[in-house]
Motif scaffolding. Sequence first.
Motif, PDB file in Angstrom:
ATOM      1  N   SER A 284       0.822  -1.218   0.000  1.00 19.68           N
ATOM      2  CA  SER A 284       0.000   0.000   0.000  1.00 19.68           C
ATOM      3  C   SER A 284       0.855   1.267   0.000  1.00 19.68           C
ATOM      4  O   SER A 284       0.545   2.233  -0.693  1.00 19.68           O
ATOM      5  N   ASP A 285       1.964   1.257   0.761  1.00 20.46           N
ATOM      6  CA  ASP A 285       2.881   2.413   0.743  1.00 20.46           C
ATOM      7  C   ASP A 285       3.441   2.613  -0.667  1.00 20.46           C
ATOM      8  O   ASP A 285       3.560   3.740  -1.149  1.00 20.46           O
ATOM      9  N   GLY A 286       3.811   1.502  -1.287  1.00 17.72           N
ATOM     10  CA  GLY A 286       4.375   1.535  -2.636  1.00 17.72           C
ATOM     11  C   GLY A 286       3.389   2.073  -3.654  1.00 17.72           C
ATOM     12  O   GLY A 286       3.758   2.836  -4.557  1.00 17.72           O
ATOM     13  N   ILE A 287       2.105   1.690  -3.512  1.00 16.60           N
ATOM     14  CA  ILE A 287       1.070   2.162  -4.441  1.00 16.60           C
ATOM     15  C   ILE A 287       0.946   3.681  -4.362  1.00 16.60           C
ATOM     16  O   ILE A 287       0.919   4.379  -5.371  1.00 16.60           O
ATOM     17  N   VAL A 288       0.894   4.210  -3.115  1.00 14.94           N
ATOM     18  CA  VAL A 288       0.757   5.663  -2.922  1.00 14.94           C
ATOM     19  C   VAL A 288       1.919   6.407  -3.579  1.00 14.94           C
ATOM     20  O   VAL A 288       1.728   7.370  -4.331  1.00 14.94           O
ATOM     21  N   LYS A 289       3.145   5.921  -3.304  1.00 14.15           N
ATOM     22  CA  LYS A 289       4.328   6.616  -3.851  1.00 14.15           C
ATOM     23  C   LYS A 289       4.404   6.498  -5.381  1.00 14.15           C
ATOM     24  O   LYS A 289       4.696   7.467  -6.067  1.00 14.15           O
ATOM     25  N   ALA A 290       4.105   5.299  -5.885  1.00 17.90           N
ATOM     26  CA  ALA A 290       4.155   5.100  -7.342  1.00 17.90           C
ATOM     27  C   ALA A 290       3.091   5.947  -8.047  1.00 17.90           C
ATOM     28  O   ALA A 290       3.321   6.474  -9.132  1.00 17.90           O
ATOM     29  N   MET A 291       1.923   6.085  -7.414  1.00 12.95           N
ATOM     30  CA  MET A 291       0.858   6.941  -7.950  1.00 12.95           C
ATOM     31  C   MET A 291       1.309   8.398  -8.005  1.00 12.95           C
ATOM     32  O   MET A 291       1.183   9.081  -9.011  1.00 12.95           O
ATOM     33  N   TYR A 292       1.844   8.855  -6.880  1.00 15.40           N
ATOM     34  CA  TYR A 292       2.262  10.250  -6.759  1.00 15.40           C
ATOM     35  C   TYR A 292       3.331  10.615  -7.797  1.00 15.40           C
ATOM     36  O   TYR A 292       3.292  11.668  -8.413  1.00 15.40           O
ATOM     37  N   TYR A 293       4.290   9.691  -7.971  1.00 21.67           N
ATOM     38  CA  TYR A 293       5.386   9.964  -8.913  1.00 21.67           C
ATOM     39  C   TYR A 293       5.064   9.564 -10.360  1.00 21.67           C
ATOM     40  O   TYR A 293       5.919   9.576 -11.222  1.00 21.67           O
ATOM     41  N   GLY A 294       3.816   9.180 -10.586  1.00 23.37           N
ATOM     42  CA  GLY A 294       3.364   8.873 -11.942  1.00 23.37           C
ATOM     43  C   GLY A 294       3.917   7.597 -12.540  1.00 23.37           C
ATOM     44  O   GLY A 294       4.021   7.453 -13.746  1.00 23.37           O
TER      45      GLY A 294
END
Length: 296
Positions: A284-294
Amino acid sequence: MINIRKYAAIDIGSNAMRLLISNVVEQDGKEPQFNKSSLVRVPIRLGQDAFTVGEISEENIDRMVDAMKAFNLLMKVHKVERYMAFATSAMREAYNAKEVVALIKKKADIKIEIIDGKKEAAIIASTDLHHLLKTDETYLFVDVGGGSTEFTLFSDGKLINSRSFKAGTVRLLNNMVHDSVWDEIEKWIKTNTADYEEVTLIGSGGNINKLFKMSGKQQEKPLSYIYINSQYAFLNSLTYEQRIAELGLNSDRADVIIHATRIYLNAMKWSGARQIYVPKIGLSDGIVKAMYYGKI
């Protein structure tokens, strides 16, 4: 100027489902900060269905729909601007997964993407791992889930190799991991770590986080092989009921934690690692960061 944006990630695992809501704090000239605003974990063990019967049961479909409706309302209340929902091992293997995904979209208005083990490992690795990785050292990153375990080798700050194996805690609980899978894991770890003098483990997943919490150590400090080994023996000496009553474990954690510990122990043994670091990261942490950084 400080700007706060809200992102959410839904991780539909084989042992539980999680909704993580994050505050992304943007400040001029500084790296964005990712702060957990809310984390909800629902113990719906989809792997029990998928790995034994091959499909998600009617009862668990109903529970999933209810959970997703609740997740949707929570995201609305938190004013989340963007979310992504990923399903892993159990949904990959359930032959009615497409119907379940369509039903959840219709009834709870949440779009779910089923991802493979490689993408899962890549998303987790895109978290704060770079802060942990010392450029001149070698790390074996081990993420233990309910349906699969992802192994990723890093050396000199670079990703060397990655592999997902169908050896997760829910599968192990149901005696569904053949000796040949353990042999494959052993061979992969030994082959990939052979050229490196010293390897350190990085562990992720709910079970290793629980073990770390039980150790009472500070976040930056590693756990030793000796400690993990003694915890494995200690957990094995208790009954399922004792693990709930005396250690305060959730009922859906108390039965799988031993199997997870065994995976980490074997990974340490086969790679020759004496220590394991446990950063607070996960899918879930990875999803948030990957989303934010496109990136997704």
